[in-house]
Design a protein around this motif. Structure first.
Motif, PDB file in Angstrom:
ATOM      1  N   ALA A  62       0.791  -1.236   0.000  1.00 32.90           N
ATOM      2  CA  ALA A  62       0.000   0.000   0.000  1.00 32.90           C
ATOM      3  C   ALA A  62       0.823   1.286   0.000  1.00 32.90           C
ATOM      4  N   HIS A  63       2.143   1.206   0.091  1.00 31.31           N
ATOM      5  CA  HIS A  63       2.917   2.450   0.072  1.00 31.31           C
ATOM      6  C   HIS A  63       2.607   3.259  -1.191  1.00 31.31           C
ATOM      7  N   ILE A  64       2.628   4.580  -1.024  1.00 28.79           N
ATOM      8  CA  ILE A  64       2.199   5.459  -2.111  1.00 28.79           C
ATOM      9  C   ILE A  64       3.095   5.332  -3.348  1.00 28.79           C
ATOM     10  N   ASP A  65       4.378   5.011  -3.149  1.00 32.67           N
ATOM     11  CA  ASP A  65       5.243   4.861  -4.331  1.00 32.67           C
ATOM     12  C   ASP A  65       4.955   3.553  -5.083  1.00 32.67           C
ATOM     13  N   HIS A  66       3.990   2.757  -4.595  1.00 33.23           N
ATOM     14  CA  HIS A  66       3.571   1.527  -5.289  1.00 33.23           C
ATOM     15  C   HIS A  66       2.103   1.562  -5.696  1.00 33.23           C
ATOM     16  N   ALA A  67       1.264   2.231  -4.886  1.00 28.72           N
ATOM     17  CA  ALA A  67      -0.179   2.234  -5.132  1.00 28.72           C
ATOM     18  C   ALA A  67      -0.724   3.614  -5.494  1.00 28.72           C
ATOM     19  N   GLY A  68       0.100   4.643  -5.379  1.00 28.67           N
ATOM     20  CA  GLY A  68      -0.386   6.021  -5.372  1.00 28.67           C
ATOM     21  C   GLY A  68      -1.026   6.536  -6.646  1.00 28.67           C
ATOM     22  N   ARG A  69      -0.771   5.888  -7.793  1.00 26.80           N
ATOM     23  CA  ARG A  69      -1.411   6.389  -9.016  1.00 26.80           C
ATOM     24  C   ARG A  69      -2.655   5.596  -9.402  1.00 26.80           C
ATOM     25  N   LEU A  70      -3.047   4.620  -8.590  1.00 27.28           N
ATOM     26  CA  LEU A  70      -4.239   3.836  -8.926  1.00 27.28           C
ATOM     27  C   LEU A  70      -5.495   4.707  -9.081  1.00 27.28           C
ATOM     28  N   PRO A  71      -5.726   5.686  -8.179  1.00 24.04           N
ATOM     29  CA  PRO A  71      -6.927   6.508  -8.359  1.00 24.04           C
ATOM     30  C   PRO A  71      -6.889   7.319  -9.674  1.00 24.04           C
ATOM     31  N   TYR A  72      -5.694   7.667 -10.104  1.00 28.05           N
ATOM     32  CA  TYR A  72      -5.566   8.384 -11.380  1.00 28.05           C
ATOM     33  C   TYR A  72      -5.953   7.451 -12.526  1.00 28.05           C
ATOM     34  N   LEU A  73      -5.501   6.197 -12.453  1.00 28.45           N
ATOM     35  CA  LEU A  73      -5.839   5.184 -13.447  1.00 28.45           C
ATOM     36  C   LEU A  73      -7.361   5.021 -13.515  1.00 28.45           C
ATOM     37  N   VAL A  74      -7.992   4.956 -12.351  1.00 35.01           N
ATOM     38  CA  VAL A  74      -9.447   4.760 -12.289  1.00 35.01           C
ATOM     39  C   VAL A  74     -10.168   6.006 -12.818  1.00 35.01           C
ATOM     40  N   ASN A  75      -9.656   7.169 -12.449  1.00 36.58           N
ATOM     41  CA  ASN A  75     -10.228   8.414 -12.967  1.00 36.58           C
ATOM     42  C   ASN A  75     -10.175   8.448 -14.496  1.00 36.58           C
ATOM     43  N   GLU A  76      -9.116   7.870 -15.070  1.00 40.18           N
ATOM     44  CA  GLU A  76      -8.957   7.847 -16.529  1.00 40.18           C
ATOM     45  C   GLU A  76      -9.756   6.710 -17.181  1.00 40.18           C
ATOM     46  N   GLY A  77     -10.471   5.941 -16.388  1.00 37.44           N
ATOM     47  CA  GLY A  77     -11.385   4.950 -16.959  1.00 37.44           C
ATOM     48  C   GLY A  77     -11.048   3.490 -16.692  1.00 37.44           C
ATOM     49  N   TYR A  78     -10.037   3.227 -15.901  1.00 43.44           N
ATOM     50  CA  TYR A  78      -9.720   1.830 -15.616  1.00 43.44           C
ATOM     51  C   TYR A  78     -10.855   1.204 -14.799  1.00 43.44           C
ATOM     52  N   ASN A  79     -11.424   0.087 -15.300  1.00 45.19           N
ATOM     53  CA  ASN A  79     -12.566  -0.499 -14.585  1.00 45.19           C
ATOM     54  C   ASN A  79     -12.442  -2.008 -14.414  1.00 45.19           C
ATOM     55  N   ARG A  80     -11.203  -2.503 -14.436  1.00 48.17           N
ATOM     56  CA  ARG A  80     -11.017  -3.936 -14.197  1.00 48.17           C
ATOM     57  C   ARG A  80     -10.462  -4.154 -12.786  1.00 48.17           C
ATOM     58  N   THR A  81      -9.957  -5.376 -12.543  1.00 50.63           N
ATOM     59  CA  THR A  81      -9.599  -5.741 -11.178  1.00 50.63           C
ATOM     60  C   THR A  81      -8.225  -5.217 -10.766  1.00 50.63           C
ATOM     61  N   ILE A  82      -8.120  -4.828  -9.505  1.00 47.02           N
ATOM     62  CA  ILE A  82      -6.830  -4.559  -8.857  1.00 47.02           C
ATOM     63  C   ILE A  82      -6.674  -5.631  -7.773  1.00 47.02           C
ATOM     64  N   TRP A  83      -5.662  -6.486  -7.925  1.00 47.82           N
ATOM     65  CA  TRP A  83      -5.442  -7.541  -6.942  1.00 47.82           C
ATOM     66  C   TRP A  83      -4.523  -7.037  -5.827  1.00 47.82           C
ATOM     67  N   ALA A  84      -4.806  -7.464  -4.596  1.00 48.16           N
ATOM     68  CA  ALA A  84      -3.976  -7.072  -3.452  1.00 48.16           C
ATOM     69  C   ALA A  84      -4.206  -8.079  -2.337  1.00 48.16           C
ATOM     70  N   THR A  85      -3.323  -8.094  -1.330  1.00 45.40           N
ATOM     71  CA  THR A  85      -3.653  -8.885  -0.144  1.00 45.40           C
ATOM     72  C   THR A  85      -4.766  -8.153   0.605  1.00 45.40           C
ATOM     73  N   ALA A  86      -5.444  -8.872   1.490  1.00 43.23           N
ATOM     74  CA  ALA A  86      -6.578  -8.271   2.202  1.00 43.23           C
ATOM     75  C   ALA A  86      -6.135  -7.063   3.040  1.00 43.23           C
ATOM     76  N   ALA A  87      -4.980  -7.183   3.702  1.00 38.57           N
ATOM     77  CA  ALA A  87      -4.514  -6.069   4.535  1.00 38.57           C
ATOM     78  C   ALA A  87      -4.095  -4.877   3.676  1.00 38.57           C
ATOM     79  N   THR A  88      -3.504  -5.150   2.515  1.00 38.53           N
ATOM     80  CA  THR A  88      -3.134  -4.054   1.599  1.00 38.53           C
ATOM     81  C   THR A  88      -4.382  -3.316   1.126  1.00 38.53           C
ATOM     82  N   ARG A  89      -5.424  -4.090   0.793  1.00 41.70           N
ATOM     83  CA  ARG A  89      -6.681  -3.457   0.369  1.00 41.70           C
ATOM     84  C   ARG A  89      -7.170  -2.471   1.428  1.00 41.70           C
ATOM     85  N   ASP A  90      -7.194  -2.892   2.683  1.00 44.18           N
ATOM     86  CA  ASP A  90      -7.728  -2.031   3.741  1.00 44.18           C
ATOM     87  C   ASP A  90      -6.807  -0.847   4.040  1.00 44.18           C
ATOM     88  N   LEU A  91      -5.517  -1.084   3.944  1.00 43.19           N
ATOM     89  CA  LEU A  91      -4.569   0.009   4.152  1.00 43.19           C
ATOM     90  C   LEU A  91      -4.680   1.039   3.012  1.00 43.19           C
TER      91      LEU A  91
END
Ligand SMILES: [Zn+2]
Ligand SMILES: [Zn+2]
Length: 465
Positions: A62-91
């Motif tokens: 979940a560190h921002i240098d690994h996950a931090g652009r995901l919301p930008y991807l989604v904003n640009e239209g990404y609508n498929r799956t993002i896989w993560a461990t359960a704790a990473t998802r919540d973090l």
């Protein structure tokens, strides 16, 4: 089958690699570039590839240098799956919301400075929409990613939920095995388990190299150092002020202070966690005891490792400011980790000139930050536009790094390699990522002399799998 290195190539931030198999594209991480503001703004706004051609994202942690652009991807239209461990998802729910808040504030600041229509990279709404795309999976279980591609997580021992990824890809009857290290932690870190190198070997390893040229102080040494600083400062009647990252480091400190207090190694003084993000992150930790290291005495002894009588969490600003007039020794932990922003600034402004106090530095302090000037023991600090005399003691503890040093990285790689010997795999090819050129070049050389074939790809380089 090929890999394109898109981010964290010859640098530490912006982790992102593109795996192409059977005509599908899978992103490993989609992290934020950090560093000089204008430069990173531009890099962050450049997508790794057209969004409609990305078929899946596999996130390491979940560190921002690994996950931090995901919301930008989604904003640009990404609508498929993002896989993560359960704790990473919540973090991620906590950290991406915080990141969105920072983006929004940044845009407001630029607009006030006369840059009209300075758009935030993404907003709170994008962070929430991202969360709906994330599927949390357990460690050690295969999940199908796309045609002919399956993946599995093992514990990277770096932060809560952190993982290395094993990927098996079949194209035209040929099977290849790729291991992506994520960020590799260290043996003995508080709360979380030790790194667990994937078994079964690999044809190719993408490996981080942050500290490929460094040796760390031991984890046990760090805890003893912390105890000594707390005892000495409390005896002077002073405060211990600790600038700390809200996620990971803060929880480790609380855990260590708890353990030290139980063993009567430190006096019973108040411990204040003055950071809303740290409070949220701590509750995510508390939700995932399944990821804790059962070999640690405190983990076995209590289910409430962050919640004990001396600890107080302060959420609102008034409560935080009221601490300035409180009396007696105490420990204050607040963000940001490099004392560049956040509530720690109030505490430093108020406490840096008192020789009874100690400023305790527990993380890396980059150049040009207030934290670095404290480490250098400058006689004057500039805080909120005022000059403040630095008369407090300054102590630096290096053992809290969440990244393995060169010896630990090497051990991890050797174990992954040796895991393939039974199935007759030859030594895997290693691509070093997530490191400054100096660290990478030193580490690459030492690996080559150990028989590895090693490469340090640049952004845009493509290598066969
Ligand atoms: Zn990390
Ligand atoms: Zn990282």
């Amino acid at each position: 089958m090929e890999i394109e290195f898109s981010g964290a190539a010859r640098e530490v931030t912006g982790s992102c690699h593109i795996l192409r198999v059977n005509g599908k594209s899978i992103l490993l991480d989609c992290g934020m570039f950090q560093g000089k503001r204008s430069e990173s703004r531009e890099k962050n706004a450049r997508l790794p590839m057209p969004v409609d051609r990305i078929d899946a994202v596999i996130l390491s942690h979940a560190h921002i240098d690994h996950a931090g652009r995901l919301p930008y991807l989604v904003n640009e239209g990404y609508n498929r799956t993002i896989w993560a461990t359960a704790a990473t998802r919540d973090l991620c729910a906590v950290m991406l919301a915080d990141s969105a808040h920072i983006q929004e504030k940044d845009a407001e600041y630029l607009e006030r400075r006369g840059q009209p229509h300075a758009e935030p990279l993404y907003t709170m709404a994008d962070a929430r929409a991202t969360q709906e795309r994330v599927i949390g999976v357990p460690y050690h279980r295969w999940f199908d990613v796309s045609d002919g591609v399956r993946a599995q997580y093992t514990d990277a021992g770096h932060i809560l939920g952190s993982a290395s990824v094993v990927i098996e890809a079949i194209e035209q009857g040929v099977t290849k095995r790729l291991v992506f290290s994520g960020d590799i932690g260290r043996d003995g870190l508080a709360i979380i388990r030790d790194p667990e190198p994937p078994t079964g070997g690999a044809d190719v390893i993408i490996c981080e190299s942050t500290y490929g040229n460094r040796d760390h102080e031991s984890v046990d040494g760090a805890r003893e150092h912390l105890a000594r600083v707390v005892r000495e400062t409390a005896a002077r009647g002073g405060r211990i002020l600790i600038p700390s990252f809200a996620v990971g480091r803060t929880q480790e400190l609380v855990y260590d202070l708890h353990a030290l207090r139980r063993d009567d190694q430190i006096p019973a003084i108040p411990i204040i966690i003055d950071s809303p993000l740290a409070i949220d992150a701590t509750s995510v930790f508390a939700m995932h005891p399944e990821t804790f290291d059962r070999s640690e005495a405190l983990v076995r002894a209590t289910t409430k490792i962050f919640d004990f009588p001396l600890v107080r969490f302060t959420r609102d600003v008034e409560e935080s400011k009221a601490l300035n007039t409180a009396r007696g020794p105490m420990i204050v932990i607040a963000a940001s980790g490099m004392a560049e922003a956040g509530r720690i600034l109030h505490h430093l402004k108020n406490g840096a000139s008192d020789p009874r106090n100690t400023i305790l530095i527990v993380g890396f302090q980059a150049e040009h930050t207030l934290g670095r000037r404290i480490v250098e023991r400058r006689s004057e600090l500039r805080i909120f536009g005022d000059d403040v005399r630095l008369a407090a003691q300054v102590e630096v503890v290096n053992g809290y790094s969440a990244h393995g040093d060169r010896r630990e990285l090497r051990t991890w790689l050797d174990e992954v390699r040796d895991g393939g010997k039974e199935s007759g795999r030859t030594t895997p090819r290693v691509h070093l990522v997530h490191g400054e050129p100096d660290a990478q070049d030193v580490f690459a050389e030492s690996l080559r002399s150990g028989g590895y074939s090693v490469d340090t790809p640049k952004p845009g380089d493509i290598r066969p799998l």
